[in-house]
Design an enzyme around this catalytic site. Sequence first.
Site, mmCIF file in Angstrom:
data_model
loop_
_atom_site.group_PDB
_atom_site.id
_atom_site.type_symbol
_atom_site.label_atom_id
_atom_site.label_comp_id
_atom_site.label_asym_id
_atom_site.label_seq_id
_atom_site.Cartn_x
_atom_site.Cartn_y
_atom_site.Cartn_z
ATOM 1 N N HIS A 8 0.838 -1.200 0.000
ATOM 2 C CA HIS A 8 0.000 0.000 0.000
ATOM 3 C C HIS A 8 0.876 1.255 0.000
ATOM 4 O O HIS A 8 0.647 2.181 -0.786
ATOM 5 C CB HIS A 8 -0.905 0.015 1.236
ATOM 6 C CG HIS A 8 -2.141 -0.818 1.109
ATOM 7 N ND1 HIS A 8 -2.101 -2.185 0.909
ATOM 8 C CD2 HIS A 8 -3.463 -0.480 1.163
ATOM 9 C CE1 HIS A 8 -3.344 -2.650 0.853
ATOM 10 N NE2 HIS A 8 -4.186 -1.645 0.999
ATOM 11 N N HIS B 14 0.619 -4.021 8.885
ATOM 12 C CA HIS B 14 2.057 -3.779 8.729
ATOM 13 C C HIS B 14 2.669 -3.204 10.003
ATOM 14 O O HIS B 14 1.985 -2.556 10.798
ATOM 15 C CB HIS B 14 2.331 -2.793 7.586
ATOM 16 C CG HIS B 14 2.117 -3.372 6.222
ATOM 17 N ND1 HIS B 14 2.943 -4.332 5.690
ATOM 18 C CD2 HIS B 14 1.167 -3.124 5.288
ATOM 19 C CE1 HIS B 14 2.512 -4.650 4.477
ATOM 20 N NE2 HIS B 14 1.434 -3.944 4.215
#
Length: 339
Positions: free
Chosen positions: A114, A167
């Site tokens: 992302h 993450h």
Amino acid sequence: MEALHIQGIQMAESLQQRTMSQEKVWLIVTHMGDPKAAFLLFFPLSYFTCRRTGVALLWVAAISEWLNLVFKWMLFGERPFWWIGESRLFVNNPPKVQQFASTCETGPGSPSGHAMVTAAAWWVMAASLGSSLYSRTHSVLLSALPYLLYAGMLLAVGLSRIFILAHFPHQVVSGTVAGLVLGVVLSRRVPEGRPLLFFVCCSMGLLLGALLLHAGLEQLGVNLSWSIALAEKWCAHSEWIRLDTVPFSSLTRDCGALLGLGLAQYWKPGGWSLPWAPRALCVALSSMGLYHINRLPLPIRPQTLFYSLFFLKFAIVPQVVMVLVPGLVHLLTDKKKKD
């Protein structure tokens, strides 16, 4: 790395506790930073603003996502939602965190896709808008605004990925830095007007290159499916595991989009010349078309069929944006003028 991971879990826990009331905002931001949003949302918007910018954005998004896949295969990054359980460090004092539907991605975590694809693709838009503002106003302050917005959005996307436990912070930072570098470098050479053979070679080259790398690593005894097994084991809800988050899905998306980009420029070299009002209509129609294309259900068995159809789905995307919709709008507006 253990200390870095622990700090990342602590940051995610603190972020969730302090901003859980903004959960919907974080989820919207993380969806905006999804690599597929670059293909389905920002590509048509940028293309009908400036043709070269749109082509550059699709090119940069595809190459940067492919490189992100390669990096993930090489770096073996953990993801917070499974590392909490696998580390066995929180058995007696589990962190007060929760998962979301967007949490359970199946690929390795480092670097953040992302952050990396968003930083690369959005740089194209920020640089184009900043350059346009400066040429019109000659104001350094106004031309700096797109870059400030770019930095703010990257920060928001990064925090959203930490918030949903997808993450660790260092993965977001490394992805952002890598994406920024790729955005600057790749946007300097935009394959606008290149022959179809160039895009066929790029698409097939990236596909075969990734498959050969995968086969080579497997031959060396590296299990590249390790992250899928961990995601399935530690995801809070099995239905949150989706095949379109598997690394091979991003590979077929990138290769399909590049082939589609070449075909679109082959069918209509130079594109359609449209005034601003028809362009706005094109943005609306393209967005609606891509929304429904993205929602098309694909059979997940056999997986080869799924990946083949996924490839075709994203090969269609540039055709819709660059050929079909503007061609239809041009036909309608031109007929209206003649009448």
